[in-house]
Design an enzyme around this catalytic site. Structure first.
Site, short mmCIF file in Angstrom:
data_model
loop_
_atom_site.label_atom_id
_atom_site.label_comp_id
_atom_site.label_asym_id
_atom_site.label_seq_id
_atom_site.Cartn_x
_atom_site.Cartn_y
_atom_site.Cartn_z
N CYS A 1 71.18 90.73 148.74
CA CYS A 1 70.91 90.65 150.15
C CYS A 1 72.26 90.93 151.10
O CYS A 1 73.27 90.97 150.80
CB CYS A 1 70.14 89.31 150.31
SG CYS A 1 69.06 89.00 149.46
N ARG B 1 74.25 96.43 148.90
CA ARG B 1 74.08 95.12 148.20
C ARG B 1 72.78 94.94 147.47
O ARG B 1 72.50 93.87 146.82
CB ARG B 1 74.32 93.85 149.17
CG ARG B 1 75.47 93.99 149.82
CD ARG B 1 75.65 93.09 150.92
NE ARG B 1 75.61 91.48 150.38
CZ ARG B 1 76.74 90.85 149.90
NH1 ARG B 1 77.87 91.51 149.91
NH2 ARG B 1 76.63 89.54 149.67
N TRP C 1 66.42 90.72 148.80
CA TRP C 1 66.11 90.99 147.78
C TRP C 1 65.30 89.94 147.04
O TRP C 1 65.67 88.79 146.93
CB TRP C 1 67.58 91.07 147.00
CG TRP C 1 67.53 91.39 145.38
CD1 TRP C 1 67.48 90.52 144.31
CD2 TRP C 1 67.23 92.76 144.73
NE1 TRP C 1 67.34 91.12 143.27
CE2 TRP C 1 67.39 92.72 143.42
CE3 TRP C 1 67.34 94.03 145.46
CZ2 TRP C 1 67.31 93.84 142.42
CZ3 TRP C 1 67.38 94.97 144.57
CH2 TRP C 1 67.19 94.92 143.25
N ASN D 1 70.65 84.04 152.36
CA ASN D 1 71.14 84.62 150.93
C ASN D 1 71.31 83.57 149.98
O ASN D 1 71.92 82.57 150.46
CB ASN D 1 72.25 85.54 151.15
CG ASN D 1 72.13 86.69 151.94
OD1 ASN D 1 71.00 87.22 152.14
ND2 ASN D 1 73.30 87.44 152.11
N GLY D 2 71.02 83.65 148.65
CA GLY D 2 70.87 82.75 147.88
C GLY D 2 69.76 81.97 147.43
O GLY D 2 68.73 82.67 147.58
N GLU E 1 80.91 101.29 129.04
CA GLU E 1 80.84 101.75 130.39
C GLU E 1 80.08 102.99 130.68
O GLU E 1 79.46 103.18 131.55
CB GLU E 1 82.30 101.79 130.87
CG GLU E 1 82.48 102.06 132.31
CD GLU E 1 81.53 101.20 133.39
OE1 GLU E 1 81.29 101.32 134.36
OE2 GLU E 1 81.30 100.01 132.81
N LYS F 1 76.74 103.16 132.99
CA LYS F 1 76.68 104.04 134.22
C LYS F 1 75.39 104.90 134.32
O LYS F 1 74.71 105.36 135.25
CB LYS F 1 78.02 105.08 134.10
CG LYS F 1 79.14 104.34 134.77
CD LYS F 1 79.29 103.92 136.16
CE LYS F 1 79.59 102.94 136.83
NZ LYS F 1 79.04 101.62 136.15
N GLU G 1 72.13 102.82 134.66
CA GLU G 1 72.23 102.22 136.29
C GLU G 1 71.62 103.07 137.16
O GLU G 1 70.80 102.70 137.99
CB GLU G 1 73.72 101.76 136.51
CG GLU G 1 74.07 100.60 136.00
CD GLU G 1 75.46 100.31 136.73
OE1 GLU G 1 75.85 99.11 137.11
OE2 GLU G 1 76.50 101.27 136.80
N HIS H 1 73.95 100.31 109.98
CA HIS H 1 73.71 99.05 109.85
C HIS H 1 72.28 98.88 110.70
O HIS H 1 72.02 97.83 111.57
CB HIS H 1 74.56 97.90 110.29
CG HIS H 1 75.57 97.67 109.35
ND1 HIS H 1 75.63 97.14 108.14
CD2 HIS H 1 76.83 98.26 109.33
CE1 HIS H 1 76.59 97.19 107.62
NE2 HIS H 1 77.51 98.05 108.06
N LYS I 1 75.01 95.36 144.37
CA LYS I 1 76.27 95.43 144.38
C LYS I 1 76.93 94.07 144.09
O LYS I 1 77.83 93.90 143.29
CB LYS I 1 76.83 96.22 145.55
CG LYS I 1 78.33 96.47 145.45
CD LYS I 1 78.76 97.51 144.60
CE LYS I 1 80.03 97.82 144.64
NZ LYS I 1 80.51 98.80 143.62
#
Length: 608
Positions: free
Chosen positions: A2, A27, A75, A101-102, A481, A485, A488, A504, A603
């Site tokens: 947010c 964000r 958000w 926010n929160g 990573e 990427k 995402e 396995h 973010k």
């Protein structure tokens, strides 16, 4: 997560707030809204979707007149994205507006209490309870009402608050969610992050936990949650304002990929003196370094992946056992911390909620914590015992690139420093590594020069359903990573596997034409990795290999090869990740994805 922006001053507030919110889009959000005081009453506008919808609704803020206001990009946590659930939230009389926010963890009993007292709720959010609580406690003294509310809520918050009968003031408060305030000749600001107000002022104050701020056009006053006034010193932000702009690139992510040579150089240069690594901010004597018996690295997402790499590098060079934890799991497994243990927390924003909680848990147990962060003055930077900054500058794209590379570089230097002090590498080896470290920026420039080749290959996999990454040792860390990427920003299903685990179970996922990206940058593991590449090819996979120059043997086991320059094997992540970032970027662009703001992601994750 947010974004909050507020302004009070001599200019029209709505255009400034919209501009500030646009700088916080990275964000993550699904709706936006503003509350502006027009001289008589507080007017609100809200809209689901991108900020552009709110901009069009308000004609760029022109039809919301007033010189004070608060804005928010939401958000969704409590309640689906909708106009009603969007912020700001108001009391029933429409005289108090709140952005938040929160998460208010005890909002259900508080909501019942307010409903029992006759308050009507119109949204599904936890935030609305704050507006009604403020109304309940407000008797003409805003500070008193705010502090009473803060004493009664549990959870995390960054708040912007307006009272209709206090037209010359707006208020802010914070606990466990980032918030800054700023001051210029034309007014005062609140924001979730520096880029929102960098255009208007470079003088900011970091709001600490359980503090309240009263903002007027020409003044800022800070108070504790017990209404005691606090003196604070401003911080001057020295970022280049253009660093938060695209500068001609199609996306922030591509710009930040290209900024990695500078980022690494900026992280290295201040810490190499007289052919030695000097990390003054570490605040550890050689004796203290020699007494380290174990290192705990705690982080989330890409920062966690740098920690996985660091485990191989620190253990290999300094011979110190390293345990790497996902921050959201660290506290809840009751970690065993013993004398001689060191805790390192890694975060780009310095506000990551789970990482911050791990820091606090470690300090409560009496252990010193080193924070590796990018944002000066962030919560982790302020609360850690010592801080190693990565100097990547503002990173706007949600999917990290340059901050990841800077974190890797910081961890390399830490490993080399520890190894040198503990005598586990000699001067000749140390000098060779120092040379290789300094070469990384130029080598990355060479890899960036291959972007057309990588783009051409990426276009073949725009329609892929599954892509897998495999590697051993440090190559497995790179695979983690690279896979992250891709998923995402392109939304393609992707997984990373330790190559030795294929038999396995995971090899059953390979079908004809499935792309498998094989990392092979560790000379002592070449043959093992080649065997795994042959295994997946035999089952129909198309294999793209990333390896070091000169490793021609790999061409027989792969269909496509990307070569990276030779460097110390411990540093190969910094080079191998570049083509993987570019591959992910071009696949996502080819699929028409919103590269800088991928769906469902934020973010800065400031809630658990």
């Amino acid at each position: 997560m947010c974004g909050i922006v507020g302004y009070i001053g001599t200019e029209q507030a709505a255009p400034i707030i919209l501009d500030g919110l646009s700088k916080l889009e990275y964000r993550g959000y699904d709706s936006a809204g503003m509350a502006i005081f027009d001289g008589e009453k507080i007017n609100t506008r809200k809209a689901v979707g991108r900020l552009k919808v709110l901009e069009n609704l308000t004609h760029g803020g022109e039809n919301m007149k007033g010189t004070s206001g608060i804005g928010h990009t939401r958000w969704a946590t409590h309640g689906a994205p909708s106009d009603i659930n969007s912020h700001p939230h108001m009391n029933n009389a429409g005289t108090i507006a709140v952005v938040h926010n929160g998460i208010i963890e005890n909002y259900i009993p508080l909501k019942k209490k307010m409903q029992d007292k006759g308050y009507q709720f119109v949204s599904e959010t936890d935030t609305e309870v704050l507006a009604h609580l403020l109304d309940y406690y407000y008797k003409g003294n805003p500070l008193e009402a705010i502090t009473k509310v803060l004493h009664r809520v549990e959870g995390s918050y960054a708040l912007g608050i307006m009272f209709a009968d206090q037209p010359d003031k707006i208020f802010a408060a914070r606990k466990d969610s980032p918030l800054i305030v700023g001051k210029s000749d034309n007014g005062s600001f609140i924001a979730s992050d520096v880029p929102a107000i960098l255009k208007y002022t470079r003088t900011v104050y970091y709001v600490d936990n359980q503090e309240v701020v009263e903002l007027q056009q020409g003044s800022l006053r800070f108070f504790s949650v017990d209404e005691e006034e606090i003196e604070k010193q401003p911080v001057t932000i020295d970022w280049d304002a253009n660093a938060a702009e695209k500068a001609g690139y199609e996306h922030f992510m591509l710009k930040e990929i290209y900024e990695q040579p500078k980022t690494i150089n900026d992280t290295i240069s201040p810490r190499i003196k007289d052919n030695d690594i000097v990390i003054e901010e570490l605040n550890m004597s050689d004796e203290e370094i020699k007494e380290i018996t174990k290192i705990h690295i705690v982080a989330c997402g890409s920062a966690y992946h740098t920690g996985v790499t660091a485990k191989y590098v620190i253990e290999g060079l300094a011979r110190i056992p390293v345990e790497v934890d996902v921050a959201s799991e660290f506290r809840y497994r009751d970690p065993i911390l013993q004398k001689g243990n060191m805790v390192i927390v890694i975060s780009q924003s310095g506000e990551t909620a789970d990482t911050l909680a791990a820091l606090r848990e470690s300090r409560e147990r009496g252990f010193k914590v080193l924070g590796i962060v990018n944002v000066v003055g962030s919560s982790i930077a302020r609360e850690a015992d010592s801080v190693m900054y990565t100097w990547a500058g503002p990173e706007i794209a949600v999917a990290t690139t340059k901050a990841y590379s800077a974190q890797l570089t910081a961890l390399y230097m830490l490993a080399m420093k520890f190894a040198r002090v503990r005598g586990t590498i000699d001067q000749e080896e140390f000098a060779g590594m120092l040379t290789d470290l300094r070469c990384l920026p130029d080598q990355i420039e060479l890899l960036l020069g291959q972007k057309e080749k990588i783009q051409h290959f990426a276009n073949r996999y725009v329609g892929a359903r599954d892509i897998f990454f495999i590697g051993r040792g440090i190559d497995y860390a790179i695979s983690l990573e690279g896979s992250l990427k891709l998923k995402e920003i392109s939304y393609i299903h992707s997984e990373a596997y330790a190559a030795g685990e294929l038999k396995h179970g995971t090899i059953s996922l390979i079908e004809d034409g499935t792309l498998v990206v094989a990392l092979a940058t560790q000379p002592d593991l070449f043959q093992k990795t080649i065997s795994n590449m042959v295994e997946v090819k035999a089952r129909g996979a198309f294999v793209m290999a990333v390896t070091i120059e000169g490793n021609k043997a790999i061409e027989k086991a792969s269909d496509y090869v990307i070569y990276i320059p030779k460097t110390n094997p411990y540093f190969t992540n910094s080079l191998a990740i570049i083509p993987l970032q570019l591959f992910s970027y071009y696949v996502a662009v080819g699929r028409g994805c919103d590269v800088d703001k991928p769906r469902n992601l934020a973010k800065s994750v400031t809630v658990e």
